[in-house]
Write a protein that holds these residues in place. Structure first.
Motif, mmCIF file in Angstrom:
data_model
loop_
_atom_site.group_PDB
_atom_site.id
_atom_site.type_symbol
_atom_site.label_atom_id
_atom_site.label_comp_id
_atom_site.label_asym_id
_atom_site.label_seq_id
_atom_site.Cartn_x
_atom_site.Cartn_y
_atom_site.Cartn_z
ATOM 1 N N GLN A 101 29.210 34.774 42.108
ATOM 2 C CA GLN A 101 30.304 34.939 43.064
ATOM 3 C C GLN A 101 30.327 33.819 44.114
ATOM 4 O O GLN A 101 31.314 33.660 44.830
ATOM 5 N N ASP A 120 27.518 47.519 46.906
ATOM 6 C CA ASP A 120 28.758 46.929 47.417
ATOM 7 C C ASP A 120 29.285 47.699 48.627
ATOM 8 O O ASP A 120 29.707 47.105 49.626
ATOM 9 N N ARG A 157 29.943 41.664 44.816
ATOM 10 C CA ARG A 157 31.117 41.657 45.695
ATOM 11 C C ARG A 157 30.702 41.857 47.148
ATOM 12 O O ARG A 157 31.250 41.230 48.062
#
Length: 209
Positions: free
Chosen positions: A184, A124, A152
């Motif tokens: 996501q 991330d 993310r």
């Protein structure tokens, strides 16, 4: 499936992205050495973008990744150093127990900030910093892994207009990481490793004359 059959989620062929990508970030965990042993040797010496890799490895011992991959790759392979300029056509591995980031320049930056998803280096952290610097000129890849690191970050790359690639979970050694990334939001390419290698080769090629 061959290269001519591959389409992005928006219906574009991989060659439509040629010449757009200045850097590629890649995140992988469990099963990563095997996946990279297949992928990296396929990249030709003419591959243009820099390739920055986070592979989750134990922090308490030196990394052997450069020793493993340098003899197998046409591209130069090195461990990332703090404040080092990012060079095209070079493979950089995050060192153990340091977050790898991209800073203005672009240059590489190392940090000992707290682990993310129990990991330092964190996927991330790399993806989010690279998305900020490169925007639409970035491609990001999530491969096999057993936690949610990278989900993310891939969303950040997508929001910045970058190209997103995910190994199809059912073909991954450990499906948790690619499945979490897809949870996501959609990726431009969701493919088995062999087809991801084809797409990556197109992304790294020079623009058509």
């Amino acid at each position: 499936m061959n290269g001519t059959d591959i389409l992005s989620s928006s219906g574009l062929r991989p060659e439509a992205f040629r010449g757009r990508v200045s850097a590629v970030v890649l995140g992988v965990s469990a099963g990563g050495v095997e996946a990279l042993s297949f992928l990296l040797p396929l990249l030709p010496r003419t591959f243009r973008p820099a390739l920055l890799i986070v592979l989750h490895i134990p922090p308490e011992r030196p990394s052997l990744l450069v020793d493993i991959f340098a003899p197998r790759c046409a591209l130069p392979v090195r461990e990332a150093q703090d404040k080092e300029p990012v060079k095209p056509g070079t493979v950089y591995f995050a060192p153990p127990d340091y977050h790898l980031m991209v800073d203005t320049g672009p240059t590489l930056s190392l940090s000992v900030d707290e682990p993310v998803h129990y990991s330092r280096p964190s996927i991330d952290v790399l993806f989010e910093s690279a998305a900020y610097i490169y925007g639409a000129r970035l491609a990001a890849i999530i491969l096999t892994g057993a936690n949610e690191d990278g989900a993310r970050g891939l969303a950040a790359v997508r929001a910045a207009g970058g190209v997103t690639l995910v190994q199809s979970p059912e073909t991954a050694h450990m499906p948790v990481m690619p499945a979490a990334a897809l949870a996501q939001g959609p990726a431009d390419f969701v493919l088995p490793l062999a087809q991801l290698a084809q797409v990556l080769g197109e992304l790294g090629a020079a623009s058509k004359a």
